[in-house]
Design a protein around this motif. Structure first.
Motif, PDB file in Angstrom:
ATOM      1  N   THR A  69       0.846  -1.187   0.000  1.00 40.04           N
ATOM      2  CA  THR A  69       0.000   0.000   0.000  1.00 40.04           C
ATOM      3  C   THR A  69       0.888   1.246   0.000  1.00 40.04           C
ATOM      4  O   THR A  69       2.119   1.150   0.086  1.00 40.04           O
ATOM      5  CB  THR A  69      -0.891   0.019   1.248  1.00 40.04           C
ATOM      6  N   ALA A  70       0.267   2.415  -0.077  1.00 38.87           N
ATOM      7  CA  ALA A  70       1.045   3.655  -0.006  1.00 38.87           C
ATOM      8  C   ALA A  70       1.786   3.749   1.322  1.00 38.87           C
ATOM      9  O   ALA A  70       2.942   4.177   1.383  1.00 38.87           O
ATOM     10  CB  ALA A  70       0.117   4.860  -0.198  1.00 38.87           C
ATOM     11  N   GLU A  71       1.114   3.335   2.408  1.00 42.11           N
ATOM     12  CA  GLU A  71       1.762   3.342   3.716  1.00 42.11           C
ATOM     13  C   GLU A  71       2.939   2.361   3.738  1.00 42.11           C
ATOM     14  O   GLU A  71       3.986   2.645   4.319  1.00 42.11           O
ATOM     15  CB  GLU A  71       0.755   2.961   4.813  1.00 42.11           C
ATOM     16  N   GLY A  72       2.754   1.215   3.079  1.00 45.45           N
ATOM     17  CA  GLY A  72       3.828   0.232   3.037  1.00 45.45           C
ATOM     18  C   GLY A  72       5.045   0.738   2.284  1.00 45.45           C
ATOM     19  O   GLY A  72       6.186   0.513   2.707  1.00 45.45           O
ATOM     20  N   ARG A  73       4.806   1.435   1.184  1.00 42.20           N
ATOM     21  CA  ARG A  73       5.938   1.973   0.425  1.00 42.20           C
ATOM     22  C   ARG A  73       6.679   3.033   1.229  1.00 42.20           C
ATOM     23  O   ARG A  73       7.911   3.157   1.137  1.00 42.20           O
ATOM     24  CB  ARG A  73       5.452   2.546  -0.908  1.00 42.20           C
ATOM     25  N   ALA A  74       5.932   3.810   2.007  1.00 40.19           N
ATOM     26  CA  ALA A  74       6.590   4.804   2.866  1.00 40.19           C
ATOM     27  C   ALA A  74       7.435   4.107   3.934  1.00 40.19           C
ATOM     28  O   ALA A  74       8.567   4.512   4.206  1.00 40.19           O
ATOM     29  CB  ALA A  74       5.547   5.707   3.516  1.00 40.19           C
ATOM     30  N   LEU A  75       6.897   3.033   4.517  1.00 35.77           N
ATOM     31  CA  LEU A  75       7.645   2.287   5.528  1.00 35.77           C
ATOM     32  C   LEU A  75       8.899   1.651   4.933  1.00 35.77           C
ATOM     33  O   LEU A  75       9.946   1.593   5.591  1.00 35.77           O
ATOM     34  CB  LEU A  75       6.767   1.185   6.138  1.00 35.77           C
TER      35      LEU A  75
END
Length: 445
Positions: free
Chosen positions: A431-437
Motif C-alpha cells: 500500500t502507499a503506507e507500506g511503500r513509505a515504511l
C-alpha cells in the motif's frame, strides 16, 4: 558513462588475485554473470571492481555486508588508483555518502542498494553489480541476488558478479545463470603458508544465561598476552589478531590486555569505532611502531584484511541475528562459531607467511560446532524482507531466482504483521503506507 581506464597492474601489484584477472575477463566475454571464489586477503575486492569498470560502460556498484567494509574498500581502491575518494571511486552507506556524478566504482551496503532499487528498479546508469561476501548468507544479500536475477531478464547488458571466500559455487552459478547455462565460475586458490594449530580451552564456561562469561574473557586475555610475548621475541614485526563475538567483548578483552602492562599497541576493530581509527588499523604499522594486538569482531574474518598478522587467537564464538518466536522479532544471540568461519579467521595468520592460531576451546567442542553458518533468511524475522518484496512486485519472493526460498511459516507471520500495519493489501501488494515504511531502514513495526 564510458568504460573507466584503471591501471590494473599498479592496483594489483603484490595481490595474489592479479593472477586470476585474465580468467575473470574471459568469463565476462562469454557471460553476463560470473561467480568468483578466492580466500580472504587475496585481493578480489580490490581488483574485480576496476577490472569490470574497465570493460563496461556505466557505474559499477559493489555491495558489502557492513558499512565499515564498504568505506574501507573504497578508501583502499581510491588510494591505489591515486585518485581522491569520492571522485573515480566512492561509497554510500547509511548516513554517509562520498560519491559524485563522475564516480565509476561505488561501494555500498546491500541495504542501500536494495532501497535504491525500489526507486530505480532498472538501475539506470549502472553497468554492473558486484555482490561481495556472499558466503555470509546475509538476508539482504540473498534478496539482492533474487532481485538482480529478475532485472537481468529485462537488461541483458547488466553484469552481475558474485564473490565469496567460501560458498557452494555450483549452486550460486545455477541461480545467476540461465535455465540452460549456469554462470561461469572463477576459483582462485593459493598455496597456504603453514599454520600451527594450538588449543587453549577455558577452565570456566564460555557462556551462561547472560551471555559470554567474565571468566572466559579473562582467559582469552591471558592467553593473548602470553602468546603475544612469545611471538614478538621471535618475530618483532608480527601482530596478533583476536576474534571476539561482539563489540562489548572486544572492549572487555582490550581492557584486560591493556591492564597487563605490556608495551603492546592494543587496538579495537568493529563497526562502532570512528572511521579514522578503523583506517589506522587496516593500514598496518611501520617497523618503528610497537607490536599490535588487534581485538575484532567477525568484521576481520573476511570483510577486512589486517596486515602483519602472524597469530590469531579465536574465541570460536559468533553473534548473529535470530528470530525470537515469543516476540515475533529478531534479536542477537551468541553461540559457537561455524567451523568454516574459524578456518577463515585462522587463515588471517598465514596471509604473509607461516602463522599460528590458538583456539580457546577443546578439540571436541570445536568439532561439534556447525560446519557452516545458517542463512539469515532461515532464522530472522522476515517482516522487512516481505515488505520489500511486496514493493518490488514479488510478494513472498514469488517468481524470483533465489538461493533458498523464504521459510513458509516465518513468511506467513511476516505477512500477518504487515497486514496489521496496513502495509500490504489482501493480495499481498504494498500500500502507499507500506511503500513509505519500506523507505525507512528499520523494522516496519
Amino acid at each position: 558513462m564510458t568504460p573507466a581506464v584503471f591501471d590494473l597492474a599498479t592496483i594489483g601489484a603484490g595481490l595474489s588475485f592479479a593472477a586470476a584477472v585474465d580468467e575473470v575477463s574471459a568469463a565476462l566475454d562469454t557471460s553476463g554473470s560470473v561467480v568468483v571464489t578466492a580466500p580472504p586477503g587475496t585481493g578480489k575486492t580490490t581488483l574485480v571492481p576496476p577490472l569490470v569498470a574497465s570493460r563496461r560502460s556505466g557505474r559499477v556498484i559493489v555491495t558489502q555486508p557492513r558499512r565499515v567494509a564498504a568505506r574501507a574498500a573504497a578508501r583502499r581502491l581510491a588510494h591505489l588508483d591515486g585518485s581522491p575518494l569520492g571522485a573515480r571511486v566512492g561509497f554510500s552507506v547509511r548516513g554517509e555518502r562520498t560519491a559524485g556524478p563522475e564516480t565509476q566504482v561505488e561501494f555500498v551496503t546491500a541495504g542501500v542498494l536494495l532501497r535504491r532499487m525500489l526507486d530505480d528498479p532498472g538501475l539506470d546508469g549502472v553497468g554492473a553489480v558486484i555482490i561481495d561476501e556472499v558466503h555470509e548468507r546475509a538476508l539482504e544479500t540473498d534478496l539482492l541476488i533474487g532481485l538482480l536475477s529478475e532485472v537481468r531478464q529485462l537488461r541483458d547488458d547488466l553484469v552481475v558478479v558474485a564473490m565469496s571466500a567460501t560458498l557452494d559455487a555450483e549452486r550460486l552459478a545455477a541461480v545467476l545463470g540461465t535455465e540452460e547455462t549456469p554462470a561461469p565460475i572463477v576459483d582462485h586458490d593459493v598455496p597456504a603458508f603453514p599454520l600451527a594449530e594450538r588449543w587453549a580451552p577455558s577452565p570456566v564456561p564460555r557462556l551462561d544465561e547472560r551471555g559470554v562469561t567474565w571468566g572466559f574473557l579473562d582467559h582469552v586475555a591471558a592467553v593473548t598476552v602470553s602468546a603475544a610475548r612469545d611471538l614478538v621475541r621471535e618475530k618483532p614485526d608480527a601482530d596478533v589478531l583476536v576474534f571476539a563475538p561482539g563489540a562489548r567483548e572486544v572492549a572487555e578483552i582490550a581492557r584486560r590486555v591493556r591492564d597487563a602492562g605490556d608495551r603492546f599497541d592494543v587496538r579495537e576493530l568493529h563497526g562502532r569505532i570512528p572511521p579514522a581509527e578503523q583506517d589506522a588499523v587496516i593500514r598496518g604499522r611501520t617497523p618503528q611502531d610497537r607490536p599490535r594486538i588487534i581485538i575484532t569482531t567477525s568484521l576481520a574474518e573476511s570483510s577486512l584484511t589486517v596486515p602483519g598478522v602472524r597469530l590469531v587467537v579465536d574465541t570460536c564464538l559468533s553473534r548473529y541475528p535470530q528470530r525470537d518466536a515469543a516476540r515475533g522479532m529478531t534479536g542477537l544471540v551468541t553461540s559457537a562459531a561455524p567451523r568454516s568461519s574459524c578456518v577463515q579467521r585462522a587463515g588471517r595468520a598465514t596471509r604473509q607467511g607461516p602463522g599460528a592460531v590458538i583456539r580457546c576451546v577443546d578439540e571436541r567442542s570445536y568439532a561439534a560446532a556447525p560446519a557452516r553458518p545458517v542463512p539469515e533468511l532461515a532464522v530472522v524475522d522476515l517482516a522487512d524482507a516481505a515488505l520489500l518484496l511486496a514493493c518490488w512486485g514479488a510478494p513472498g519472493g514469488n517468481g524470483l531466482r533465489m538461493i533458498d526460498p523464504l521459510p513458509a511459516a516465518h513468511l506467513a507471520d511476516a505477512i500477518a504483521v504487515l497486514h496489521g500495519l496496513g502495509a500490504i493489501d489482501d493480495e499481498g501488494r504494498a500500500t502507499a503506507e507500506g511503500r513509505a515504511l519500506a523507505g525507512i531502514p528499520t523494522d516496519p513495526r
